[in-house]
Design an enzyme around this catalytic site. Structure first.
Site, PDB file in Angstrom:
ATOM      1  N   ASN A 100      -4.981   3.281  -3.524  1.00  0.00           N
ATOM      2  CA  ASN A 100      -6.180   4.060  -3.855  1.00  0.00           C
ATOM      3  C   ASN A 100      -5.826   5.300  -4.682  1.00  0.00           C
ATOM      4  O   ASN A 100      -6.692   5.861  -5.365  1.00  0.00           O
ATOM      5  CB  ASN A 100      -6.871   4.533  -2.568  1.00  0.00           C
ATOM      6  CG  ASN A 100      -7.832   3.509  -1.991  1.00  0.00           C
ATOM      7  OD1 ASN A 100      -8.285   2.594  -2.684  1.00  0.00           O
ATOM      8  ND2 ASN A 100      -8.152   3.670  -0.706  1.00  0.00           N
ATOM      9  N   ASP A 125       0.863  -1.173   0.000  1.00  0.00           N
ATOM     10  CA  ASP A 125       0.000   0.000   0.000  1.00  0.00           C
ATOM     11  C   ASP A 125       0.910   1.237   0.000  1.00  0.00           C
ATOM     12  O   ASP A 125       2.053   1.183   0.473  1.00  0.00           O
ATOM     13  CB  ASP A 125      -0.882  -0.017   1.250  1.00  0.00           C
ATOM     14  CG  ASP A 125      -1.613   1.290   1.439  1.00  0.00           C
ATOM     15  OD1 ASP A 125      -2.341   1.709   0.524  1.00  0.00           O
ATOM     16  OD2 ASP A 125      -1.431   1.922   2.507  1.00  0.00           O
ATOM     17  N   ALA A 126       0.394   2.372  -0.497  1.00  0.00           N
ATOM     18  CA  ALA A 126       1.229   3.578  -0.582  1.00  0.00           C
ATOM     19  C   ALA A 126       0.993   4.539   0.586  1.00  0.00           C
ATOM     20  O   ALA A 126       1.872   4.753   1.427  1.00  0.00           O
ATOM     21  CB  ALA A 126       0.966   4.297  -1.909  1.00  0.00           C
ATOM     22  N   ARG A 137      -7.716  12.789   7.027  1.00  0.00           N
ATOM     23  CA  ARG A 137      -7.536  11.379   6.706  1.00  0.00           C
ATOM     24  C   ARG A 137      -8.847  10.608   6.872  1.00  0.00           C
ATOM     25  O   ARG A 137      -9.214   9.795   6.017  1.00  0.00           O
ATOM     26  CB  ARG A 137      -6.458  10.788   7.602  1.00  0.00           C
ATOM     27  CG  ARG A 137      -6.222   9.304   7.446  1.00  0.00           C
ATOM     28  CD  ARG A 137      -5.686   8.949   6.084  1.00  0.00           C
ATOM     29  NE  ARG A 137      -5.264   7.550   6.011  1.00  0.00           N
ATOM     30  CZ  ARG A 137      -4.998   6.921   4.878  1.00  0.00           C
ATOM     31  NH1 ARG A 137      -5.131   7.533   3.712  1.00  0.00           N
ATOM     32  NH2 ARG A 137      -4.601   5.663   4.888  1.00  0.00           N
TER      33      ARG A 137
END
Lengths: 219, 219
Positions: free
Chosen positions: B119, B11-12, B42
């Site tokens: 995402n 994941d980034a 967030r």
């Protein structure tokens, strides 16, 4: 104010029932962390409904409510976990907002059909309306458990059409949850957002037809 | 420690890149509300990915990032909204965690294929890996924009199989987001949860194979 719709559908938790009342009622025994605990509980409950729905891993809302409380307690080490059972019991008998009975009586008096459409499972909803004494005021109490996915999936809002044999244009959907209003508008309902706390609007592309401070404005 | 997998996917945002660094870098000009602002930013960003995915109303992650910041600023009246552009610019060049280059070098040295599955849209990811100087370390940078739905929808994780022509059992998926680990495990990947903050575990039915404090433990 748009024309009165023949079917008026309410979200339950947060809209008819104050989800923070379970913690508020026990604030003295929980201590100063009670507001933060209640916020984590609610945020995690919602997160689980969305992430599990997207995975195709539905579980009943009560189970997610328990797990969310466990996570909230684990993140609040200053709170004695002995409150767990008390909080869960309180969640089965949340306070209804004071204007709920009058709002429902007004809608019935003008001939509207009324319903609840909730993430809550059947047993939770039965307990909530019974403890608030408002079970007789609804033509239908609809749980997403019938389709085993949570809001904002369109299959949940479609339960209203199926129940009443009505069109989307016949429905006013009422929710205090802005994301739920967005889901209902995306589905094709007119929607009223109950913004009790006066928070800023969001989901600009999926706007509420009405923004109201309490349910008193729902006619 | 399970056997080393031939494909390691990261994941980034939150995992390779510190999503709170955009606000932290500007904390002096934002003032004491900066931590709260970053948390709302967030939380809203994630809420929008889930609720819009369930509605079938995908929009690119950058647009949701902007809207989430607008909501966070609207809820933080004590913060001067002039910081908006600075924060968005900072989000295009987030700090990578310090152990990221070494971790990627180790994985390449043992012959693993490496990827990002995020995402984030393609342009965001290109900016992020370029500013961190780690673009050359990945065999693939995969955005959910290709399938126009966000995690935890299984179509997002399936992008890895399609890219590498591998089986689910060949993949180790690494994320600091517990819900993302849950989605990957539900899909059939082995997963490592990077729990930097030491928060309590959740999603008990969808357990990580490894819980690590930093990426140094990923081999």
């Amino acid at each position: 104010m748009p024309n009165a719709r023949s079917v008026v559908v309410f979200d339950a938790f947060g809209t008819l029932f104050d989800v923070h009342s379970a913690v508020a009622r026990n604030a003295a025994s929980i201590g100063p962390a009670s507001v933060h605990l209640s916020e984590i509980w609610r945020a995690k409950q919602l997160e689980y409904t969305w992430t599990l729905s997207l995975m195709g891993r539905y579980e009943p809302f009560w189970r997610l409510t328990e797990r969310a409380l466990d996570q909230a307690l684990a993140r609040s080490p200053e709170v004695d976990p002995v409150v767990r059972d008390t909080l869960l019991t309180s969640y089965r008998a949340l306070d209804a907002y004071p204007e709920v009975p009058g709002t429902l009586a007004r809608l019935k008096a003008r001939g509207a059909r009324t319903a609840i459409l909730s993430n809550g499972d059947e047993a939770m909803l039965a307990d909530a309306v019974a403890s608030a004494g408002i079970g007789g005021a609804f033509d239908a109490v609809l749980s997403v458990d019938r389709v085993r996915v949570f809001k904002t999936d369109p299959r949940t809002y479609a339960l209203v059409e199926q129940e009443f044999g009505c069109g989307r244009e016949d429905v006013l959907f009422v929710s205090s949850n802005r994301w739920d209003v967005a889901g209902a508008v995306a589905f094709g309902f007119e929607a009223a957002w109950v913004n009790r706390a006066g928070v800023p609007d969001e989901y600009a592309d999926l706007a509420a037809a009405m923004v109201v401070g309490t349910l008193d404005a729902i006619r």
